[in-house]
Design a protein around this motif. Structure first.
Motif, PDB file in Angstrom:
ATOM      1  N   ILE A   1       0.851  -1.196   0.000  1.00 46.25           N
ATOM      2  CA  ILE A   1       0.000   0.000   0.000  1.00 46.25           C
ATOM      3  C   ILE A   1       0.889   1.249   0.000  1.00 46.25           C
ATOM      4  CG2 ILE A   1      -1.749   1.304   1.269  1.00 46.25           C
ATOM      5  CD1 ILE A   1      -2.738  -1.349   2.419  1.00 46.25           C
ATOM      6  N   PHE A   2       0.553   2.218  -0.856  1.00 40.11           N
ATOM      7  CA  PHE A   2       1.325   3.455  -0.941  1.00 40.11           C
ATOM      8  C   PHE A   2       1.009   4.372   0.244  1.00 40.11           C
ATOM      9  CE2 PHE A   2       0.687   2.667  -5.701  1.00 40.11           C
ATOM     10  CZ  PHE A   2       1.897   1.998  -5.815  1.00 40.11           C
ATOM     11  N   SER A   3       2.001   5.147   0.637  1.00 36.45           N
ATOM     12  CA  SER A   3       1.776   6.115   1.717  1.00 36.45           C
ATOM     13  C   SER A   3       0.872   7.254   1.248  1.00 36.45           C
ATOM     14  CB  SER A   3       3.118   6.678   2.204  1.00 36.45           C
ATOM     15  OG  SER A   3       3.847   7.266   1.132  1.00 36.45           O
ATOM     16  N   ASN A   4       0.945   7.563  -0.045  1.00 33.45           N
ATOM     17  CA  ASN A   4       0.063   8.560  -0.668  1.00 33.45           C
ATOM     18  C   ASN A   4      -0.409   8.022  -2.014  1.00 33.45           C
ATOM     19  OD1 ASN A   4       0.339  10.925   1.204  1.00 33.45           O
ATOM     20  ND2 ASN A   4       2.498  10.699   0.614  1.00 33.45           N
ATOM     21  N   PRO A   5      -1.606   8.371  -2.455  1.00 31.26           N
ATOM     22  CA  PRO A   5      -2.097   7.886  -3.747  1.00 31.26           C
ATOM     23  C   PRO A   5      -1.184   8.332  -4.890  1.00 31.26           C
ATOM     24  CG  PRO A   5      -3.877   8.881  -2.483  1.00 31.26           C
ATOM     25  CD  PRO A   5      -2.607   9.217  -1.774  1.00 31.26           C
ATOM     26  N   VAL A   6      -0.987   7.446  -5.859  1.00 35.22           N
ATOM     27  CA  VAL A   6      -0.254   7.784  -7.082  1.00 35.22           C
ATOM     28  C   VAL A   6      -1.277   8.176  -8.143  1.00 35.22           C
ATOM     29  CG1 VAL A   6       1.245   6.921  -8.917  1.00 35.22           C
ATOM     30  CG2 VAL A   6       1.673   6.254  -6.536  1.00 35.22           C
ATOM     31  N   LEU A   7      -1.133   9.380  -8.695  1.00 28.03           N
ATOM     32  CA  LEU A   7      -2.097   9.887  -9.678  1.00 28.03           C
ATOM     33  C   LEU A   7      -1.540   9.756 -11.089  1.00 28.03           C
ATOM     34  CD1 LEU A   7      -3.221  13.155  -7.820  1.00 28.03           C
ATOM     35  CD2 LEU A   7      -4.288  10.890  -7.743  1.00 28.03           C
ATOM     36  N   MET A   8      -2.353   9.208 -12.004  1.00 29.76           N
ATOM     37  CA  MET A   8      -1.969   9.055 -13.408  1.00 29.76           C
ATOM     38  C   MET A   8      -3.131   9.495 -14.294  1.00 29.76           C
ATOM     39  SD  MET A   8       1.143   7.671 -13.552  1.00 29.76           S
ATOM     40  CE  MET A   8       1.248   6.908 -15.163  1.00 29.76           C
ATOM     41  N   LYS A   9      -2.808  10.175 -15.388  1.00 31.10           N
ATOM     42  CA  LYS A   9      -3.854  10.620 -16.313  1.00 31.10           C
ATOM     43  C   LYS A   9      -4.250   9.487 -17.265  1.00 31.10           C
ATOM     44  CE  LYS A   9      -2.386  15.471 -16.263  1.00 31.10           C
ATOM     45  NZ  LYS A   9      -1.319  15.276 -15.255  1.00 31.10           N
ATOM     46  N   ASP A  10      -5.545   9.371 -17.506  1.00 26.68           N
ATOM     47  CA  ASP A  10      -6.071   8.374 -18.444  1.00 26.68           C
ATOM     48  C   ASP A  10      -6.105   8.989 -19.836  1.00 26.68           C
ATOM     49  OD1 ASP A  10      -7.370   6.378 -19.788  1.00 26.68           O
ATOM     50  OD2 ASP A  10      -9.264   6.543 -18.694  1.00 26.68           O
ATOM     51  N   TRP A  11      -4.947   8.965 -20.505  1.00 22.37           N
ATOM     52  CA  TRP A  11      -4.804   9.683 -21.772  1.00 22.37           C
ATOM     53  C   TRP A  11      -5.718   9.143 -22.863  1.00 22.37           C
ATOM     54  CZ3 TRP A  11      -3.143  14.300 -21.752  1.00 22.37           C
ATOM     55  CH2 TRP A  11      -2.148  14.709 -20.846  1.00 22.37           C
ATOM     56  N   HIS A  12      -5.963   7.852 -22.885  1.00 21.97           N
ATOM     57  CA  HIS A  12      -6.831   7.271 -23.919  1.00 21.97           C
ATOM     58  C   HIS A  12      -8.218   7.925 -23.898  1.00 21.97           C
ATOM     59  CE1 HIS A  12      -8.675   4.309 -26.559  1.00 21.97           C
ATOM     60  NE2 HIS A  12      -9.613   4.115 -25.637  1.00 21.97           N
ATOM     61  N   THR A  13      -8.802   8.020 -22.719  1.00 19.03           N
ATOM     62  CA  THR A  13     -10.128   8.615 -22.584  1.00 19.03           C
ATOM     63  C   THR A  13     -10.081  10.131 -22.791  1.00 19.03           C
ATOM     64  OG1 THR A  13     -10.590   6.911 -20.924  1.00 19.03           O
ATOM     65  CG2 THR A  13     -12.182   8.688 -21.127  1.00 19.03           C
ATOM     66  N   ILE A  14      -9.002  10.754 -22.353  1.00 21.11           N
ATOM     67  CA  ILE A  14      -8.847  12.203 -22.533  1.00 21.11           C
ATOM     68  C   ILE A  14      -8.878  12.567 -24.011  1.00 21.11           C
ATOM     69  CG2 ILE A  14      -7.204  14.129 -22.354  1.00 21.11           C
ATOM     70  CD1 ILE A  14      -6.282  12.883 -19.672  1.00 21.11           C
ATOM     71  N   TRP A  15      -8.053  11.876 -24.813  1.00 19.78           N
ATOM     72  CA  TRP A  15      -7.983  12.202 -26.239  1.00 19.78           C
ATOM     73  C   TRP A  15      -9.280  11.846 -26.961  1.00 19.78           C
ATOM     74  CZ3 TRP A  15      -4.730  15.706 -26.913  1.00 19.78           C
ATOM     75  CH2 TRP A  15      -3.446  15.672 -26.371  1.00 19.78           C
ATOM     76  N   LEU A  16      -9.946  10.777 -26.551  1.00 13.30           N
ATOM     77  CA  LEU A  16     -11.234  10.438 -27.163  1.00 13.30           C
ATOM     78  C   LEU A  16     -12.274  11.526 -26.879  1.00 13.30           C
ATOM     79  CD1 LEU A  16     -11.734   6.580 -26.644  1.00 13.30           C
ATOM     80  CD2 LEU A  16     -11.274   7.801 -28.775  1.00 13.30           C
ATOM     81  N   SER A  17     -12.244  12.061 -25.674  1.00  9.47           N
ATOM     82  CA  SER A  17     -13.170  13.144 -25.322  1.00  9.47           C
ATOM     83  C   SER A  17     -12.886  14.396 -26.150  1.00  9.47           C
ATOM     84  CB  SER A  17     -13.057  13.472 -23.829  1.00  9.47           C
ATOM     85  OG  SER A  17     -13.371  12.345 -23.037  1.00  9.47           O
ATOM     86  N   PHE A  18     -11.599  14.705 -26.325  1.00  4.66           N
ATOM     87  CA  PHE A  18     -11.226  15.853 -27.156  1.00  4.66           C
ATOM     88  C   PHE A  18     -11.668  15.640 -28.601  1.00  4.66           C
ATOM     89  CE2 PHE A  18      -7.366  17.082 -24.284  1.00  4.66           C
ATOM     90  CZ  PHE A  18      -8.242  17.508 -23.304  1.00  4.66           C
ATOM     91  N   ALA A  19     -11.537  14.394 -29.099  1.00  2.95           N
ATOM     92  CA  ALA A  19     -11.954  14.081 -30.468  1.00  2.95           C
ATOM     93  C   ALA A  19     -13.460  14.273 -30.629  1.00  2.95           C
ATOM     94  CB  ALA A  19     -11.554  12.653 -30.829  1.00  2.95           C
ATOM     95  N   ALA A  20     -14.213  13.851 -29.622  1.00  3.63           N
ATOM     96  CA  ALA A  20     -15.669  14.017 -29.657  1.00  3.63           C
ATOM     97  C   ALA A  20     -16.029  15.504 -29.672  1.00  3.63           C
ATOM     98  CB  ALA A  20     -16.302  13.330 -28.451  1.00  3.63           C
ATOM     99  N   TYR A  21     -15.299  16.289 -28.898  1.00  4.09           N
ATOM    100  CA  TYR A  21     -15.498  17.743 -28.860  1.00  4.09           C
ATOM    101  C   TYR A  21     -15.301  18.352 -30.250  1.00  4.09           C
ATOM    102  CZ  TYR A  21     -13.908  22.598 -28.014  1.00  4.09           C
ATOM    103  OH  TYR A  21     -13.708  23.956 -28.060  1.00  4.09           O
ATOM    104  N   ALA A  22     -14.205  17.970 -30.917  1.00  6.00           N
ATOM    105  CA  ALA A  22     -13.913  18.507 -32.251  1.00  6.00           C
ATOM    106  C   ALA A  22     -14.956  18.058 -33.269  1.00  6.00           C
ATOM    107  CB  ALA A  22     -12.513  18.066 -32.689  1.00  6.00           C
ATOM    108  N   LEU A  23     -15.447  16.822 -33.137  1.00  7.95           N
ATOM    109  CA  LEU A  23     -16.452  16.310 -34.065  1.00  7.95           C
ATOM    110  C   LEU A  23     -17.771  17.080 -33.933  1.00  7.95           C
ATOM    111  CD1 LEU A  23     -17.199  14.210 -36.199  1.00  7.95           C
ATOM    112  CD2 LEU A  23     -17.849  12.651 -34.341  1.00  7.95           C
ATOM    113  N   ILE A  24     -18.168  17.365 -32.711  1.00  7.60           N
ATOM    114  CA  ILE A  24     -19.402  18.137 -32.479  1.00  7.60           C
ATOM    115  C   ILE A  24     -19.281  19.524 -33.121  1.00  7.60           C
ATOM    116  CG2 ILE A  24     -20.793  19.281 -30.703  1.00  7.60           C
ATOM    117  CD1 ILE A  24     -20.125  16.858 -28.873  1.00  7.60           C
TER     118      ILE A  24
END
Length: 458
Positions: free
Chosen positions: A412-435
């Motif tokens: 168990i980590f002493s503090n949470p490790v934060l990581m960005k979910d780039w796959h979902t981030i870029w898909l959301s940006f793509a949806a934004y551009a498509l709209i």
């Protein structure tokens, strides 16, 4: 030296003085200064804030009182002075304020350089649609040259990147005083209203449905550009946390990979005259929006090994996404406004894209990524599954320790490790551009008139 070559020098230096630090400032911020990431987004926000008012203000001055080339030169000399001063800044808070001052000097020069080019070409009986894109392409060459000089001189993590940009800005500032005179139109009547006197007539363009719609879509596309500027390099860099990608070509030579985007710009700029003649301004802008969908979508599925081709293709598509809207949009303003307010209208276009759009893009995307697209890992098992490695991998454990974390005996980590979910981030940006693309295709009405484009240069 002919007018085209003189404008080529201006265009080259215009983007050289930006490219020297724009891509590498993150290395200086995080690597050399070790400042917090939460404030880094504000560095890009300064570009948007400055673009909210400075391009419009300087456009008004160029329309009413001062020759555009002289104002352009003064702004670059001031920009150089601020860049030299920023190397002495020791706190992130002050750095952001000084960067805002630098952007207040630099951002309006982009619109002014367009106005100077258009005016100079017309004064010399050149055709803007035919002759401007090959001149503008040298701006991208200048950006690439600066990026490589910064990298090859070992300056990408040091303050010397700002000195490189500052020296270039100083040269450009004095050089601009030798350019053809772009005098103010001074067409305002003696009994003009305060709106006319202050040169605020460009804002009346919002009363025209088509122009208002154009500026609104410019704002949305400005947000898309900001997403790329703010997160593109961070996205590639974070692959180093995945052990199977840590030693890949993309991690070692990310600058080379990212520079493909700028090389692509040069090629697509040269293609713009053909696309404008063949498809017209509206279709070229629509193609740009669809290119943004591809840009983000390819990033979503790309990786440094088996998906490397997607990352490279995304960088190639970027040239079309960036150039087609910026240049066709600038030409749309040129063909739909009169000479009295043209510089102000170009400034308004810049304000909506690099100002309102950029600020909204930064704030909204930053909030959305933190709230919806950042994963929190509490144990070694969770993190190793996400990083696609085993729990004892040394690279992963080194990464955890570099975050100031310790691991208990039960993983168990002493503090949470934060990581960005780039796959979902870029898909959301793509949806934004498509709209945006679908809405633009339906709502924006503009009939292609080849003669309109031909008349720009006459």
């Amino acid at each position: 030296m002919g007018i085209k070559n003189r404008l080529i020098v201006m265009s080259f230096l215009q983007f050289f003085v930006w490219g020297a630090w724009l891509i590498t400032i993150g290395n200086y911020w995080f690597g050399t200064k070790n400042w917090e990431g939460t404030q880094f987004g504000l560095v890009f926000g300064t570009m948007g804030i400055a673009s909210l008012f400075m391009p419009t203000l300087t456009g008004i001055i160029a329309d009413r009182w001062v020759n555009a080339e002289k104002l352009y030169g003064v702004l670059h000399i001031l920009y150089a002075g601020v860049l030299f001063g920023i190397t002495q800044v020791t706190t992130p808070e002050n750095f952001i304020y000084v960067m805002l001052a630098a952007m207040c000097c630099y951002m309006p020069t982009i619109a002014l350089s367009n106005s100077i080019s258009y005016t100079s070409l017309k004064l010399n009986n050149k055709n803007v649609v035919k002759d401007f894109p090959p001149i503008r392409v040298w701006g991208t060459v200048g950006f690439i040259a600066a990026m490589w000089i910064t990298n090859l001189t070992g300056s990408k993590s040091t303050e010397y990147q700002f000195y490189i940009a500052g020296v270039g800005a100083l040269i450009l500032g004095f050089y601009s005083f030798t350019l053809p005179k772009c005098e103010p139109q001074r067409l305002t009547k003696e009994d003009a209203s305060w709106v006319e006197t202050l040169g605020l007539e460009a804002f009346k363009l919002f009363g025209n449905y088509k122009m208002a719609l154009f500026f609104i879509f410019s704002m949305f596309l400005g947000g898309a550009l900001q997403l790329t500027n703010a997160y593109g390099d961070v996205f590639l860099d974070e692959f180093k946390h995945f052990p199977k990608y840590a030693d890949s070509f993309v991690i070692k030579y990310s600058t080379i990979i990212m520079s493909i985007s700028q090389v692509s710009e040069t090629l697509f700029i040269l293609a713009i005259p053909f696309f404008l003649r063949r498809f017209g301004i509206k279709q070229v802008m629509l193609i740009s929006m669809l290119a943004w969908v591809l840009r983000f979508g390819l990033f979503a599925f790309g990786d440094p090994v088996t998906g490397l081709w997607m990352i490279i293709l995304s960088c190639i598509v970027y040239g079309m996404a960036f150039d087609f809207f910026n240049i066709s949009g600038s030409l749309f303003v040129e063909t739909n406004t009169n000479s009295k307010i043209r510089s102000s209208a170009q400034g308004l276009f810049m304000m909506m894209t690099n100002g309102v759009g950029a600020v909204l893009g930064s704030l909204t995307s930053g909030w959305a990524i933190d709230k919806y697209f950042t994963k929190s890992f509490l144990t070694v098992n969770e993190l190793s599954a996400f990083l696609q490695t085993d729990v004892s991998n040394s690279k992963m454990l080194d990464f955890v320790k570099s975050q100031g974390n310790s691991i208990s005996d039960d993983g168990i980590f002493s503090n949470p490790v934060l990581m960005k979910d780039w796959h979902t981030i870029w898909l959301s940006f793509a949806a934004y551009a498509l709209i945006i693309a679908v809405a633009f295709a339906i709502l924006f009405k503009h009939k292609h008139n080849p003669k309109e484009l031909e008349n720009i240069g006459h």
